[in-house]
Design an enzyme around this catalytic site. Structure first.
Site, PDB file in Angstrom:
ATOM      1  N   ASP A   1       6.349  -1.894  -1.490  1.00 43.71           N
ATOM      2  CA  ASP A   1       5.080  -2.680  -1.904  1.00 43.71           C
ATOM      3  C   ASP A   1       4.298  -1.830  -2.971  1.00 43.71           C
ATOM      4  OD1 ASP A   1       2.876  -3.732  -2.415  1.00 43.71           O
ATOM      5  OD2 ASP A   1       2.392  -4.771  -0.393  1.00 43.71           O
ATOM      6  N   HIS A   2       4.594  -1.851  -4.344  1.00 45.93           N
ATOM      7  CA  HIS A   2       4.020  -1.242  -5.321  1.00 45.93           C
ATOM      8  C   HIS A   2       2.711  -0.977  -5.464  1.00 45.93           C
ATOM      9  CE1 HIS A   2       3.894  -4.875  -7.583  1.00 45.93           C
ATOM     10  NE2 HIS A   2       2.685  -4.438  -8.166  1.00 45.93           N
TER      11      HIS A   2
ATOM     12  N   HIS B   1       0.788  -7.781  -0.573  1.00 40.27           N
ATOM     13  CA  HIS B   1      -0.123  -6.743  -1.252  1.00 40.27           C
ATOM     14  C   HIS B   1      -1.480  -6.750  -0.776  1.00 40.27           C
ATOM     15  CE1 HIS B   1       2.972  -6.279  -4.050  1.00 40.27           C
ATOM     16  NE2 HIS B   1       2.551  -7.334  -4.874  1.00 40.27           N
TER      17      HIS B   1
END
Length: 498
Positions: free
Chosen positions: A180-181, A243
């Protein structure tokens, strides 16, 4: 966890000719090399269907890095560690050829059997690739083996369970790194430091002193060329399930016993378990969905979502979500956490606003003017930093308080040395640090929460879609969601919160 500062590994990037590899992975690996975070014993195999020679692939890597980083003399040395394998993900003979190449390079670079398999491609291939990696012997190594996968991890809980079961046939849970950047962003990771390293915050981080928390992630872009994907996803699955809920977990979790991946994940899972489930009418009361419509901003016509390529003319897909989350535990009882995310909004920004409660008695009002609440603002993107809003005496005035802003900005202080999200996550994976990756328990619990909302929305046609103009901050119902509790959205643009 491997604590080596210069880890050794063979990295196989499946989907090496794709956009993610070119824009994010290659430049991030180069920055690690430039910063001395890679030992000389590393190797990258680009894997994709396209027929390419090694030299053509290396030139493609060079161009990707130069577009992102500019020209550097050490690029020639860096790209000599890149090799290419033309691959069919469904064909065992292709995997056997890849295995032979990997074994040869393992010996040449003395990589000790350490392998990272990065799946930078469509998620429908994740299970197939994992099956073949196991059955065709690529995971039979003396060192570590790790599988890195991008979102989406399934499109609902049943599909996520099915995919996880397939992956677990080839890899143990601790070997699966779900990227999950957002968790790689500097200021998202700073949430823990702000909370747990400052005596002025942690004692106040509860329902006695905080009135509400707001998490906003707004984008100015629309769906662009992703209409087909987005029609089956929407903002709820695309942003909230991963996110947004990950940021909420970091904000709400209890202090871990130690700063290890196991302890931090354990506390995050407790937040997901305490998240109040919404069903039926409760969804309508606590969540708002929106879809952007056409606008004529600055005399330039902008398409609405339904006019985008590969989108249905009567699409029921949401491009905006706002919601009120309730965490049913001792620390957060009675404190709403508001989230909102959307496309084609007024500004690109990801920010967290922690609003503290008013003081019991306002001694400093004039003409019934109320004091501004104290706010802690965590700027995640595009700016990175922290702002604290306090009340102080106005210069040259007596007995009158005015808001003042204390500000720290990563952009102005050490932006050049701030690792980009993928750079940090790749390095963590190579070192075996899974702290900033999503654990299966987090994925399952977040899907369980989101699925109940999806089921209500999919069974009811949205009223008045589109319901916000492109270039605005979302539908009016999102403002009314907060007004019911006596709050309002704090602006996400730069400037004073007065």
């Amino acid at each position: 966890m491997n604590n080596s500062e210069n880890p050794t590994a063979l990295i196989m990037i499946f989907g090496a000719t794709g956009d993610l590899a070119k824009r994010k992975l290659f430049p991030s690996l180069y920055r690690l090399f430039k910063r001395g975070k890679l030992s000389e014993r590393y190797c990258i195999i680009g894997v994709a269907r396209r027929e390419l020679t090694n030299s053509a692939f290396q030139e493609s890597v060079r161009q990707s890095i130069e577009e992102a980083e500019g020209h550097h003399d050490d690029l020639n040395e860096f790209i000599t560690h890149f090799y290419y394998h033309s691959h069919d993900v469904t064909d065992s003979s292709s995997y056997l050829a890849l295995k032979t190449l990997a074994n040869d390079l393992d010996t040449h670079y003395q990589l000790e059997g350490n392998r990272i398999f990065y799946l930078a491609m469509a998620p429908e291939f994740f299970g197939t690739i994992a099956d073949h990696l196991k059955s065709d012997g690529l995971t039979d190594v003396d060192g570590f083996k790790r599988l890195v996968i991008e979102k989406p991890f399934g499109h609902d809980l049943p599909s996520a369970i099915e995919l996880n079961n397939r992956l677990r046939q080839a890899f143990a849970e601790e070997e699966v790194y779900r990227i999950d950047h957002y968790l790689g962003k500097e200021m998202v990771q700073n949430i823990e430091v702000i909370r747990f390293a400052n005596a002025i915050f942690e004692p106040l981080w509860n329902n006695r002193y905080i009135s509400n928390i707001q998490v906003t992630s707004s984008e100015v872009l629309g769906v662009e060329e992703r209409g087909r994907y987005y029609e089956n996803s929407g903002a709820l699955r695309d942003m909230v399930q991963n996110h947004m809920l990950q940021m909420v977990a970091l904000l709400a979790m209890e202090p871990p016993i130690k700063l290890t991946d196991e302890e931090i994940r354990s506390e995050k899972v407790k937040v997901f378990r305490a998240l109040k489930s919404l069903e039926g009418e409760a969804v309508k009361e606590n969540f708002v969905r929106g879809q952007y419509g056409p606008s004529n901003k600055n005399n330039e016509p902008i398409n609405g979502y339904r006019q985008e390529p590969m989108v249905k003319a009567d699409s029921n897909t949401e491009t905006f979500v706002a919601g009120k989350l309730i965490i049913d535990n001792f620390r957060w009882a009675g404190v709403p956490i508001f989230i909102r995310t959307g496309k084609k909004m007024a500004t690109k920004s990801t920010k967290i606003v922690v609003q503290f409660k008013d003081i019991p008695m306002n001694l400093y009002y004039q003409h019934e003017k109320t004091l501004n609440p104290n706010l802690l603002v965590i700027h995640i993107q595009p700016d990175e930093g922290i702002s604290l809003y306090l009340n102080a005496q106005k210069s040259g005035d007596t007995m009158n308080a005015t808001p003042v802003k204390l500000n720290f900005s990563n952009n102005s202080v050490d932006h050049m040395n701030t690792p980009e999200a993928y750079e940090r996550l790749l390095y963590d994976c190579m070192r075996g640090d899974a702290t900033n990756f999503a654990h299966w328990d987090e994925v399952a619990l977040s899907w369980s929460f989101v699925d109940k909302i999806s089921q209500v929305w999919e069974n009811q046609q949205a009223e008045q879609f589109p319901n916000y103009e492109a270039g605005t901050m979302g539908p009016k119902a999102a403002d009314e969601l907060l007004e019911k509790d006596g709050f309002h959205w704090w602006p996400v643009e730069s400037g004073d919160y007065r």
